[in-house]
Motif scaffolding. Sequence first.
Motif, short mmCIF file in Angstrom:
data_model
loop_
_atom_site.label_atom_id
_atom_site.label_comp_id
_atom_site.label_asym_id
_atom_site.label_seq_id
_atom_site.Cartn_x
_atom_site.Cartn_y
_atom_site.Cartn_z
N ASP A 153 0.83 -1.20 0.00
CA ASP A 153 0.00 0.00 0.00
C ASP A 153 0.87 1.25 0.00
O ASP A 153 0.60 2.22 -0.73
N ARG A 154 1.93 1.25 0.79
CA ARG A 154 2.86 2.40 0.78
C ARG A 154 3.52 2.55 -0.58
O ARG A 154 3.70 3.67 -1.10
N HIS A 155 3.89 1.42 -1.16
CA HIS A 155 4.55 1.44 -2.47
C HIS A 155 3.63 2.03 -3.53
O HIS A 155 4.07 2.83 -4.37
N LEU A 156 2.37 1.66 -3.52
CA LEU A 156 1.42 2.19 -4.49
C LEU A 156 1.31 3.71 -4.39
O LEU A 156 1.21 4.40 -5.41
N GLN A 157 1.36 4.24 -3.18
CA GLN A 157 1.23 5.68 -2.99
C GLN A 157 2.42 6.45 -3.51
O GLN A 157 2.35 7.67 -3.70
N SER A 158 3.53 5.75 -3.78
CA SER A 158 4.70 6.41 -4.36
C SER A 158 4.61 6.50 -5.88
O SER A 158 5.52 7.00 -6.53
N ARG A 159 3.50 5.96 -6.45
CA ARG A 159 3.25 5.97 -7.91
C ARG A 159 4.42 5.35 -8.68
O ARG A 159 5.04 6.00 -9.55
N PRO A 160 4.73 4.10 -8.39
CA PRO A 160 5.91 3.44 -8.98
C PRO A 160 5.67 3.00 -10.41
O PRO A 160 4.52 2.94 -10.88
N ALA A 161 6.74 2.67 -11.09
CA ALA A 161 6.64 2.18 -12.47
C ALA A 161 5.94 0.83 -12.53
O ALA A 161 5.29 0.51 -13.54
N ASP A 162 6.07 0.05 -11.47
CA ASP A 162 5.42 -1.27 -11.45
C ASP A 162 4.07 -1.22 -10.73
O ASP A 162 3.68 -2.16 -10.04
N TYR A 163 3.34 -0.12 -10.92
CA TYR A 163 2.09 0.09 -10.17
C TYR A 163 1.11 -1.05 -10.35
O TYR A 163 0.56 -1.57 -9.37
N LEU A 164 0.84 -1.47 -11.59
CA LEU A 164 -0.18 -2.49 -11.81
C LEU A 164 0.20 -3.81 -11.15
O LEU A 164 -0.64 -4.48 -10.54
N ALA A 165 1.47 -4.19 -11.24
CA ALA A 165 1.92 -5.44 -10.62
C ALA A 165 1.72 -5.38 -9.11
O ALA A 165 1.26 -6.35 -8.48
N ALA A 166 2.05 -4.24 -8.50
CA ALA A 166 1.87 -4.09 -7.06
C ALA A 166 0.39 -4.04 -6.69
O ALA A 166 -0.03 -4.57 -5.66
N PHE A 167 -0.42 -3.43 -7.53
CA PHE A 167 -1.87 -3.35 -7.31
C PHE A 167 -2.47 -4.74 -7.32
O PHE A 167 -3.28 -5.10 -6.45
N ARG A 168 -2.07 -5.55 -8.30
CA ARG A 168 -2.58 -6.92 -8.38
C ARG A 168 -2.10 -7.76 -7.20
O ARG A 168 -2.84 -8.58 -6.67
N ALA A 169 -0.86 -7.54 -6.79
CA ALA A 169 -0.34 -8.27 -5.64
C ALA A 169 -1.13 -7.93 -4.38
O ALA A 169 -1.45 -8.80 -3.56
N LEU A 170 -1.48 -6.65 -4.21
CA LEU A 170 -2.25 -6.24 -3.04
C LEU A 170 -3.66 -6.84 -3.09
O LEU A 170 -4.21 -7.23 -2.06
N LEU A 171 -4.24 -6.93 -4.27
CA LEU A 171 -5.52 -7.61 -4.40
C LEU A 171 -5.42 -9.05 -3.92
O LEU A 171 -6.31 -9.55 -3.22
N ALA A 172 -4.34 -9.73 -4.28
CA ALA A 172 -4.16 -11.11 -3.85
C ALA A 172 -3.99 -11.20 -2.35
O ALA A 172 -4.55 -12.09 -1.69
N VAL A 173 -3.23 -10.28 -1.77
CA VAL A 173 -3.04 -10.26 -0.32
C VAL A 173 -4.38 -10.08 0.38
O VAL A 173 -4.62 -10.64 1.46
N ARG B 92 -15.25 -0.79 -5.23
CA ARG B 92 -15.06 0.55 -4.65
C ARG B 92 -13.63 0.71 -4.14
O ARG B 92 -13.01 1.75 -4.35
N TRP B 93 -13.14 -0.32 -3.44
CA TRP B 93 -11.76 -0.23 -2.95
C TRP B 93 -10.78 -0.06 -4.10
O TRP B 93 -9.86 0.77 -4.03
N MET B 94 -10.95 -0.83 -5.16
CA MET B 94 -10.07 -0.74 -6.32
C MET B 94 -10.11 0.67 -6.91
O MET B 94 -9.08 1.27 -7.21
N HIS B 95 -11.32 1.19 -7.09
CA HIS B 95 -11.49 2.51 -7.70
C HIS B 95 -10.92 3.61 -6.81
O HIS B 95 -10.17 4.49 -7.28
N GLU B 96 -11.22 3.55 -5.52
CA GLU B 96 -10.73 4.58 -4.60
C GLU B 96 -9.21 4.57 -4.50
O GLU B 96 -8.58 5.64 -4.41
N THR B 97 -8.62 3.38 -4.54
CA THR B 97 -7.16 3.29 -4.46
C THR B 97 -6.52 3.89 -5.71
O THR B 97 -5.54 4.64 -5.63
N ALA B 98 -7.06 3.56 -6.89
CA ALA B 98 -6.52 4.11 -8.14
C ALA B 98 -6.67 5.62 -8.18
O ALA B 98 -5.76 6.35 -8.61
N VAL B 99 -7.82 6.14 -7.73
CA VAL B 99 -8.04 7.59 -7.69
C VAL B 99 -7.06 8.24 -6.72
O VAL B 99 -6.44 9.27 -7.02
N ARG B 100 -6.91 7.65 -5.54
CA ARG B 100 -5.98 8.18 -4.53
C ARG B 100 -4.58 8.34 -5.07
O ARG B 100 -3.89 9.33 -4.80
#
Length: 241
Positions: A104-124, A192-200
């Motif tokens: 979650d912290r990594h996603l907020q840094s807007r990394p180059a691997d955003y989608l991979a980290a987003f999918r990993a967080l979904l799995a978690v 909603r969680w997915m959408h709010e996280t991407a918007v954030r």
Amino acid sequence: MVNWAQMRDCRFETDRVPELLERVEREDDTEAWKELGYRLVLDHDLVSPASFAALPRLVCLAPDSTEARGLAGRIMERAAGHHGCDDLLADRADAIAELRELLDRHLQSRPADYLAAFRALLAVEGQYHWAAVLGDFTDDFYHVACPHCGVDVTIAIGNYGRYSAIRDWNLGDVDRRNLRPASAEEISGIGRWMHETAVRDGEDVLANGIAHLFGKAECPSCASVFNVADEYTSANHPVMR
């Protein structure tokens, strides 16, 4: 303490993974990371006891290592499979919780691997279905059956358009109907969680794609309207143990 003698990897060996982990803990060893990926995750979505045994050490490396973060995420994306390691996975609850916060912290840094980290967080979070199928919405297609007339409907969400259609293998997608994206207030649950996280995180393309995925489509055959995500999930949700 892990008894590695009992932790076979995906190649049915027990000695290589602990040695490789020691190598990457000492230094960023490209060849060791490559072999770890080969031994901890199979291409056809299988993992092994060694995969889950390695999670705590991968999570420790993950704050400073793209390879560790990615490998831990790939292991978690396969946690719904028939691996026979439920007890071992449960024992890794602390490491998984730490991985959740890290991602979650990594996603907020807007990394180059955003989608991979987003999918990993979904799995978690236990959302294995969306972790497995979510794309970047540049050229994404979802295939569903109309819940009213049963016809096969292609859903396109990407640079080619956002529409429902009947796929003709000679003519392409015919009889297109524009999708009806959901507003932020209309999306519920994991959507909603997915959408709010991407918007954030300022991931506008991802957020827009999610709004369409959790919105509505019109069947080109019978003109009935249905929720895209609901129908796709009901047809493709993995069988849980």
